[in-house]
Structure formats: C-alpha cells, structure tokens
Design an enzyme around this catalytic site. Structure first.
Site, PDB file in Angstrom:
ATOM      1  N   ARG A 277       7.752 -49.135   2.436  1.00  8.72           N
ATOM      2  CA  ARG A 277       6.787 -48.125   2.327  1.00  8.72           C
ATOM      3  C   ARG A 277       5.744 -48.253   1.362  1.00  8.72           C
ATOM      4  O   ARG A 277       6.000 -48.511   0.586  1.00  8.72           O
ATOM      5  CB  ARG A 277       7.971 -46.837   1.881  1.00  8.72           C
ATOM      6  CG  ARG A 277       8.627 -47.168   0.474  1.00  8.72           C
ATOM      7  CD  ARG A 277       9.705 -46.267   0.344  1.00  8.72           C
ATOM      8  NE  ARG A 277      11.091 -46.634   0.977  1.00  8.72           N
ATOM      9  CZ  ARG A 277      12.388 -46.484   0.753  1.00  8.72           C
ATOM     10  NH1 ARG A 277      12.422 -46.008  -0.673  1.00  8.72           N
ATOM     11  NH2 ARG A 277      13.318 -46.561   1.528  1.00  8.72           N
TER      12      ARG A 277
ATOM     13  N   SER B 284      12.041 -51.938   0.839  1.00  7.02           N
ATOM     14  CA  SER B 284      11.604 -51.316   1.754  1.00  7.02           C
ATOM     15  C   SER B 284       9.949 -51.661   1.793  1.00  7.02           C
ATOM     16  O   SER B 284       9.218 -52.159   0.815  1.00  7.02           O
ATOM     17  CB  SER B 284      11.532 -49.856   1.591  1.00  7.02           C
ATOM     18  OG  SER B 284      10.568 -49.294   2.338  1.00  7.02           O
TER      19      SER B 284
ATOM     20  N   ASP C  16      13.290 -42.159  14.079  1.00  8.44           N
ATOM     21  CA  ASP C  16      14.653 -42.746  13.698  1.00  8.44           C
ATOM     22  C   ASP C  16      15.121 -42.332  12.267  1.00  8.44           C
ATOM     23  O   ASP C  16      16.172 -41.969  11.967  1.00  8.44           O
ATOM     24  CB  ASP C  16      14.767 -44.141  13.937  1.00  8.44           C
ATOM     25  CG  ASP C  16      13.824 -44.934  13.190  1.00  8.44           C
ATOM     26  OD1 ASP C  16      12.935 -44.415  12.544  1.00  8.44           O
ATOM     27  OD2 ASP C  16      13.752 -46.304  13.404  1.00  8.44           O
ATOM     28  N   HIS C  17      13.866 -42.279  11.358  1.00  9.63           N
ATOM     29  CA  HIS C  17      14.264 -42.101   9.996  1.00  9.63           C
ATOM     30  C   HIS C  17      14.710 -40.722   9.412  1.00  9.63           C
ATOM     31  O   HIS C  17      15.228 -40.708   8.596  1.00  9.63           O
ATOM     32  CB  HIS C  17      13.613 -42.664   9.027  1.00  9.63           C
ATOM     33  CG  HIS C  17      13.341 -44.147   8.914  1.00  9.63           C
ATOM     34  ND1 HIS C  17      13.327 -45.097   9.892  1.00  9.63           N
ATOM     35  CD2 HIS C  17      13.599 -44.991   7.880  1.00  9.63           C
ATOM     36  CE1 HIS C  17      13.302 -46.224   9.431  1.00  9.63           C
ATOM     37  NE2 HIS C  17      13.653 -46.341   8.209  1.00  9.63           N
TER      38      HIS C  17
ATOM     39  N   ASP D 246       8.068 -51.530   8.630  1.00  2.28           N
ATOM     40  CA  ASP D 246       9.498 -51.310   8.209  1.00  2.28           C
ATOM     41  C   ASP D 246      10.029 -52.797   7.746  1.00  2.28           C
ATOM     42  O   ASP D 246       9.691 -53.863   8.490  1.00  2.28           O
ATOM     43  CB  ASP D 246      10.580 -50.847   9.344  1.00  2.28           C
ATOM     44  CG  ASP D 246      11.774 -50.577   8.828  1.00  2.28           C
ATOM     45  OD1 ASP D 246      11.945 -49.180   8.463  1.00  2.28           O
ATOM     46  OD2 ASP D 246      12.639 -51.359   8.470  1.00  2.28           O
TER      47      ASP D 246
ATOM     48  N   ARG E 263      21.373 -52.784   3.358  1.00  2.00           N
ATOM     49  CA  ARG E 263      21.197 -52.714   1.629  1.00  2.00           C
ATOM     50  C   ARG E 263      21.976 -51.528   0.969  1.00  2.00           C
ATOM     51  O   ARG E 263      22.294 -50.610   1.569  1.00  2.00           O
ATOM     52  CB  ARG E 263      19.716 -52.648   1.360  1.00  2.00           C
ATOM     53  CG  ARG E 263      18.701 -51.915   2.211  1.00  2.00           C
ATOM     54  CD  ARG E 263      17.411 -51.895   1.618  1.00  2.00           C
ATOM     55  NE  ARG E 263      16.737 -53.045   1.905  1.00  2.00           N
ATOM     56  CZ  ARG E 263      15.483 -53.042   2.485  1.00  2.00           C
ATOM     57  NH1 ARG E 263      14.860 -51.971   2.595  1.00  2.00           N
ATOM     58  NH2 ARG E 263      14.934 -54.223   2.764  1.00  2.00           N
TER      59      ARG E 263
HETATM   60  C1  MIC Z   1      14.715 -49.125   4.488  1.00  2.00           C
HETATM   61  O1  MIC Z   1      15.564 -49.433   5.054  1.00  2.00           O
HETATM   62  O2  MIC Z   1      14.651 -49.144   3.335  1.00  2.00           O
HETATM   63  C2  MIC Z   1      13.552 -48.313   5.236  1.00  2.00           C
HETATM   64  C3  MIC Z   1      13.975 -46.799   4.930  1.00  2.00           C
HETATM   65  O3  MIC Z   1      13.773 -48.680   6.693  1.00  2.00           O
HETATM   66  C4  MIC Z   1      12.184 -48.713   5.044  1.00  2.00           C
HETATM   67  C5  MIC Z   1      11.029 -47.944   5.341  1.00  2.00           C
HETATM   68  C6  MIC Z   1      10.790 -46.831   4.768  1.00  2.00           C
HETATM   69  O4  MIC Z   1      10.944 -46.687   3.602  1.00  2.00           O
HETATM   70  O5  MIC Z   1      10.203 -45.767   5.539  1.00  2.00           O
HETATM   71  C7  MIC Z   1      12.030 -50.406   5.036  1.00  2.00           C
HETATM   72  O6  MIC Z   1      13.000 -50.855   5.094  1.00  2.00           O
HETATM   73  O7  MIC Z   1      10.806 -50.739   4.988  1.00  2.00           O
HETATM   74 FE1  SF4 Z   2      16.971 -47.376   9.175  1.00  2.00          FE
HETATM   75 FE2  SF4 Z   2      16.140 -49.104   7.397  1.00  2.00          FE
HETATM   76 FE3  SF4 Z   2      18.791 -48.234   7.661  1.00  2.00          FE
HETATM   77 FE4  SF4 Z   2      17.466 -49.862   9.382  1.00  2.00          FE
HETATM   78  S1  SF4 Z   2      17.747 -50.481   7.121  1.00  2.00           S
HETATM   79  S2  SF4 Z   2      18.801 -48.225   9.687  1.00  2.00           S
HETATM   80  S3  SF4 Z   2      15.266 -49.079   9.509  1.00  2.00           S
HETATM   81  S4  SF4 Z   2      16.996 -47.181   7.095  1.00  2.00           S
END
Ligand code: MIC
Ligand code: SF4
Length: 756
Positions: A645, A643, A95-96, A160, A448
């Site tokens: 990550r 995140s 999805d990302h 995530d 966010r």
């Molecule tokens: C986000 O919303 O910041 C992400 C991208 O979904 C991250 C995960 C990532 O950095 O791959 C998260 O929320 O953990």
């Molecule tokens: Fe994707 Fe993270 Fe955004 Fe949700 S908050 S849509 S998981 S990037």
C-alpha cells in the site's frame, strides 16, 4: 476462455530468440529467473553489464493487476497522466473491501451498498481506460489471476504484495506500489534493482499431514521476514516437481513474508494440468512446446552453488507441519513443539476460531484436504471446539467446491462460509466482542499475522498454518494439539484419532464460466468524464506534491521514533481505514497510529515540540504542517514490511514528513517513499538510532550534491544545545534523485507529457 491469448502467443513466439540472445551474451547456463527477467528487459538494456543485487534494470512487464484497495490511488494517479488507455493488459479486482460478518450472501450485499461509490468509480475508470474489471464476489485478486491470466515465463506486476502467487504458474510477479503500476500502464519501463537469486532445492515428497504450506512456513522461519529482501526465490528439484500447481502458488504467495521480490517454479506437468483445468489448454500447449525456455538449465540445478547467490535445501519427506506466530509470520514452530513453546511464552492455548481460505490457501486441493479432515472428524463423532470459518478464494472455486459437496461438509460442522474475498485476512472481520481487547487465540491459513490485522484487537494471538492443520485444531480447540500423535475425546466419550487428510489436486471436471463476475472494458474506451464528488469522504482527486525547493533541510523536528517492528499495517492500518483508500486527506488520519513511540512505549502518542504536549501522531504532523514545518520519522529494521500500500508513503508526504531514516527498509515501501518524494535514508551506523532524542531537530545537508552512492550529512540538534553528527546512506540512482527533486515520480511524467 484464455484472456489476451494473442499477447501470450506472440510472447511465446519471440521467446526462443530472446533466450538464445541472453545465452550468447552471458555465455553460461541460466537460472529460470534470469531467463524471464532478461527476456523482459526494456529495449536498449545491456544484458552483460547488469550485476545481480547491484544494478537497477528497466523491465517491460506483460501485464498489471490491481485490487480495489490499492487501485483507487493507482488509478487516481493514472488519471492525471493524460493517457487515453492502458498500454498493457491490466485488471482491477474487488476483494479487499468486503467485511465478513454474517456469511457470503448478506456480506456481499452489504459491501455493495457501503462501497457503492468506490465500485462505481473503479468500474467506470476501468471501462474508460480499457482495464478489465472483476466485480465484488468474483474472488481474491491472486486467485483470479492464477485461474485466468498467469502464464509460464511471463512477467507481471501487481499493486499487492502477494502478486508473486503467479510464480506457481512460472511467472515473475513482484508486488509494487500504485505509482509503479502507473509507469507500466502508461507504457514506461519499470525499474527494479536486478534481484539476487536464492535457489531452494526441494527433495523427497510430502506425506501425511504435511502440505505445501509447511514448506513456506519452514522457509520463512529460516530466512526471517528480511532474509529474502532483494531476491527472487527459485524452487527446483524432484520435490518441486511433485507439488501441485496451486501448492506451488501457496509457496510463492507466502514468499512475500520473507521480503522476497517474488518466488518462482519452473514449468511442469502440474502447471499444464492446472492450465487445462482452468480452460487454458491452448496456453498449456504453447508452453509445453518450449519446456527448456521455461525452466532453469540442467547445469544450474546440477551445481546450484555455482549459479545461485544462496542455496537452501528442504527435504519434504521428513518435513513436519508448522504453525507460525503469533504477531509475526517468521516465528516457525513445528506442531510437535507448540505445547512447550506456548507454555514458555504464556500464549493462550484455547483456540476461539479457525479460518480457512485467503489468497494463500483456497485452492480445490486445500478445500478438499481440509474438508476431508472435517468429514473424518464428524464420522468419528467429534464436535468442533472452535468456530470454523471458510473463505473461498474465487467464485470458480466456490461453485466447484459447492458442486462437489465440500461446502456441505463444512456446513455440517457448523462452519460459516464468508464471501470470496480478503475479509478477516485484512481486518475486514466484524468479529463479535473484538472491541473488548480480550487476550485470545485464533489460527488461520492466511500468510501474515501482524498485531491487530485479523480483527483489530491487539491481544488476538493469530497463528498461521495449513488449512488441514487449522481444521484439526478447530476440532480440538487447543493450539498445542498435534494431530499426528494426539487423540481427542468424542461426543460418546471415546478417544479417537483423526485420519490423515486426503485431497484432490484438481477438480475431476471443471465448470465453464471463468469470467464469472468479469466486466469487459468499453470497446475502444469511452469518453465519459470521471466525476468525483467534491464532498466525497471516500474519493479525492490528487493534487500534485510540491517540488523540492533546492535547499537542504534544517530544523526539522522528530515526528516519531518508531520502536521495533513497524510494518505497513503499523504505518497505515487497514480494517476500518480501508474505506479511505481513495481519499488521501482522510486516510492520512491513520498515519503511524499503530507504531510504538520509542520514548513512551505507547502507540499514537507523540510529543508536539511546538506545544510541548502529547497528541496523536496525525494531529501532531498536521500541527507542524500548518505551521509550515517539515518533520522526520525514524525507525528500525525492515521498516515498512508487508503490504504494497503506497498510502503508507503518500500519507507522510501529504503530512509534510521530509525524510524517513531507518536501520533498513522493506523493498516496496522504500520505492513507494522514493516515488512520492520522501527522502529515504538509512543510518550508516545502526547505533545512531540510539542517539535520536524525543525533542531533537534535524539538519540534513548535502542535498545540492545529491548523487548515487554519496552519503548525506545529518546533524542531530538536541534540546540541551549539544549535537551529534551522523552519516546517512541512501540507495537512490539518478532517476530516483530526479523523482525527489521533482517532488514525485508522477510530477516528472506530468511535466514530460505536457511538453510532448
Ligand atoms: C495485505 O495483505 O496486506 C494487503 C491488504 O493485501 C496489501 C494491500 C493493501 O494494503 O491494500 C498487500 O499485501 O499489499
Ligand atoms: Fe487479501 Fe492480502 Fe489477505 Fe491475500 S494477503 S487475502 S490479498 S488481504
């Protein structure tokens, strides 16, 4: 179709006995959080001895979920454990990595091309190790989990930070780093400091323009981005029961923005209805048969102050819609006050784009409510003043929304429909002109809104609101527009007022085909070798980190003293960099490039003490590394917020950062750093942060006697010959100290699996 129904059945079969045992041990009424947490403790845990907020506990979650951007590192780590298959049901969701630009069809096609190597890798690893694989276009991880896998009373972890979305279906579902996921997938217990529990009592019911999103926008404002740290947020009260299941999920999703470990609602009719509507009537029935085990005890909710660590009450009947932002999700502003607030702060009022969707807000209810606003606006001859983009959360939702005419309504208003993916929520938005860094405003229904996160432009002011408020503001083109009181001039020159949104909780009838985009693993795994091309830019096999050499650290130069907010988006930026998520060496070139250097207020420009010149953070780190020198990173509050990550932790480890010392950490980031073997310390006196100078060297001693609760000593050696002595706190337990000594948690696993 109910995935893993046998696992779920046996879970419900054993639950009554477990709850009885917990009750006996604790001898008092139980919150729902405790019921789920205690019933998932690893064997041999002593329930009565565990103190909330103090003791670490070992859990056995029921399942694991990973998304494509974090799964790469998680699976690269899993591959070196020597395991033949995962020990608990696990899934990967693509999805990302899909960039939003020209609409769902072309964007998906282009993603399949650009990311082919990564998708092939993930798909073959999944097939080999018995992991379910959801192809690109199937939907956003949290939406797909909610529609297919979540079950009341269960516990899962996901790589995530918005994994807690499953709390809307009564699951304890913390977000974690990949190394934690590897623990669970290899059958080991998962360790977490037993959370405190914040009780949120919801009274009254929502009405008019207010929606579930506004509850969490308000609560995030109350708790701030740190206030939920180390806690589960448990919702209860008549107001909680009045919300739809997907509304509850929206709240649990964005609860991550308070730093909470996860959020949770008790099982009720709304959840049973959602399960039935997503073809899981069997799960609904199993859960309905033991209602008492799937909600907190009545005594707890009657006297919440006695059982929760903190209690907050929100009256839904008087709640106003909120808009949070810019640059932080906890700046909560009621719509009625936006005009004044924006003027005071000089925020641009003209809204360029409204974006509806993401894992936070893309349910049938959300889409139908936003579409009702759009329909009403069109019928009153209004023309949207801002671009409107819709991003469905899953293929199931998209197909149903298309079938029921909502997408046509959006298209009639000129909206673009992007692929079912993260897209603009994570910088995957090829927005025309964003490279010009113009000051501008967008509003979205995501969770966010850190700087640069939406389109990479540091001057984009991103505001967070509900989908219906986003739709209304897109028609007005003005951030300060209050649809509750204000009117708009239509194309015939008439003043008109938008009607209140109307939504439908669940589709009148469902579609079958939950598994759209699902690829089952090969039966009993397969023996295919996973090959990573040596010259790949996107994937790189992992080389184990070195063990700690047994000596204290001395003479470590400061790499960067980060000023102010330093989220994981500052530490390891997404957007463009997402393409290197499977290649540690390449992604390390983004380390700390978004963090502000305390000494010059600039990003990505720090002093190299060897050359006395300024250079990019990764370049300076590499210069020290190749000279065999380790470094220190310093920061302020809630360091690593956002995140899950783990790249934000693996990169410093790879670049030879020995210690990160800050005023406070965000939970997932702190664990990620510990797991990768970076020493994580906090100032015992927060003012010590001020003593760190740009050309300092650090001695860190006490490591030979490194023990839980025992402070370490730091000597700051300033260039003028003077020194400052500091004390550093840490939150390591014995197990975590062993990770540090072994060089990483994974090293311990590798050693023990070699022995057996
Ligand atoms: C986000 O919303 O910041 C992400 C991208 O979904 C991250 C995960 C990532 O950095 O791959 C998260 O929320 O953990
Ligand atoms: Fe994707 Fe993270 Fe955004 Fe949700 S908050 S849509 S998981 S990037």
């Amino acid at each position: 179709m109910s995935f893993d129904i046998d696992v779920i059945k046996s879970f419900y079969q054993s639950l009554p006995e477990k709850i009885q045992e917990i009750r006996k041990r604790l001898g008092r009424p139980l919150t729902l959080s405790e019921k789920i947490l205690f019933s998932h403790l690893a064997e041999g845990s002593q329930i009565a001895d565990i103190r909330r907020g103090t003791d670490y506990a070992a859990f056995k979650p029921d399942r694991v979920a990973m998304q494509d951007a974090t799964a790469q590192m998680a699976l690269l780590q899993f591959m070196v454990t020597g395991k033949e298959r995962v020990s608990v049901p696990s899934t990967v969701h693509c999805d990302h990595l899909i960039t939003g630009k020209s609409g769902a069809g072309p964007d998906l096609k282009s993603a399949l091309g650009t990311n082919n190597e990564v998708y092939e890798f993930l798909s073959s690893v999944c097939s080999k190790f018995d992991i379910g694989f959801w192809k690109p276009g199937a939907g956003i991880i949290h939406q797909v989990i909610l529609e297919n896998y979540a079950f009341p009373g269960g516990m899962m972890i996901g790589t995530d930070s918005h994994t807690p979305t499953a709390g809307g279906l009564g699951m304890i579902a913390p977000g974690v780093g990949g190394a934690d996921a590897v623990d669970v997938m290899t059958g080991m217990a998962w360790e977490l400091k037993f959370p405190e529990i914040i009780g949120v009592k919801l009274t009254g019911s929502l009405n008019g323009w207010t929606s579930a999103k506004d509850i969490i926008l308000k609560l995030t404002g109350m708790l701030t981005v740190k206030g939920g740290t180390g806690s589960v947020i448990e919702y209860f009260g008549e107001g909680a029961r009045s919300l739809s299941c997907t509304g509850k999920s929206t709240i649990c999703n964005m609860g991550a923005e308070t730093g909470a470990t996860c959020s949770l609602f008790g099982f009720d009719k709304a959840m049973a209805d959602f399960l039935t509507s997503t073809e899981r009537g069997e799960v609904a029935e199993l859960a309905s048969n033991q209602l008492d085990n799937l909600t907190g005890d009545a005594e707890v909710y009657a006297e919440p102050e006695k059982y929760f660590d903190q209690v907050i009450e929100i009256d839904l009947s008087s709640l106003e819609p909120y808009i949070n932002g810019p640059f932080t999700p906890d700046r909560a502003i009621p719509v009625s006050q936006m005009k004044e607030e924006a003027a005071k702060n000089g925020w641009p009022l003209k809204v360029e784009t409204g974006l509806i969707g993401s894992c936070t807000n893309s349910s049938y209810e959300d889409i139908s409510r936003a579409a009702s606003v759009v329909k009403n606006a069109i019928s009153q001859k209004l023309i949207p003043k801002a671009e409107l983009i819709v991003i469905p959360g899953s293929e199931r939702i998209r197909v149903i929304a298309e079938r029921d005419g909502f997408m046509d309504i959006f298209r009639e208003a000129g909206s673009e429909v992007f692929a079912n993916a993260c897209g603009p929520c994570i910088g995957q938005w090829d927005r025309k002109g964003s490279d010009k860094s113009e000051v501008n405003t967008v509003i979205h229904s995501f969770n966010r809104n850190f700087a640069k996160r939406t389109d990479g432009n540091p001057n984009t002011h991103a505001f967070v609101a509900s989908p219906e408020i986003v739709a209304a503001i897109a028609f007005s083109g003005n951030l300060a527009f209050n649809p509750l009181t204000d009117t708009l001039m239509n194309s015939e020159g008439r003043e008109v007022k938008l009607s209140e949104p109307e939504g439908i909780n669940l589709p009148p009838d469902t579609i079958s085909g939950a598994e759209t985009g699902y690829q089952e693993p090969a039966k009993n795994g397969n023996s295919n070798e996973i090959i990573i091309a040596a010259d790949s830019e996107r994937l790189q096999a992992l080389v184990p980190f070195n063990e700690w050499d047994g000596s204290d650290f001395s003479d470590l130069p400061l790499l960067i003293k980060a000023k102010g907010k330093c989220t994981t988006d500052h530490i390891s930026m997404a957007g463009f960099w997402l393409k290197y998520r499977g290649h540690l060496e390449n992604i390390s070139n983004n380390y700390m490039i978004g963090a502000v250097n305390f000494f010059n207020e600039k990003t990505n420009l720090v002093l190299n003490q060897l050359t006395k010149e300024y250079d990019h953070v990764p370049a300076v780190a590499r210069a020290y590394k190749s000279a065999g020198i380790g470094t220190v990173v310093a920061g302020e509050e809630n360091f690593g917020e956002g995140s899950s990550r783990e790249h934000a932790a693996m990169e410093p480890r790879y670049l030879n950062v020995k210690a990160v010392i800050v005023k406070s950490f965000a939970r997932i980031h702190e664990t990620n750093l510990k797991k990768q073997g970076v020493l994580t310390l906090t100032f015992s006196d927060k003012d010590d942060y001020d003593k760190i100078r740009e050309d300092d060297r650090f001695n860190i001693s006490g490591l030979k006697g490194f023990a839980p609760g025992k402070q370490l000593d730091i000597v700051l050696k300033h260039a003028d010959g003077s020194i400052d002595n500091l004390k550093a706190n840490h939150s390591y337990n014995e197990t975590q100290i062993a990770w540090f000594k072994a060089g990483s948690a994974l090293n311990i696993f590798r050693k023990s699996s070699k022995k057996s």
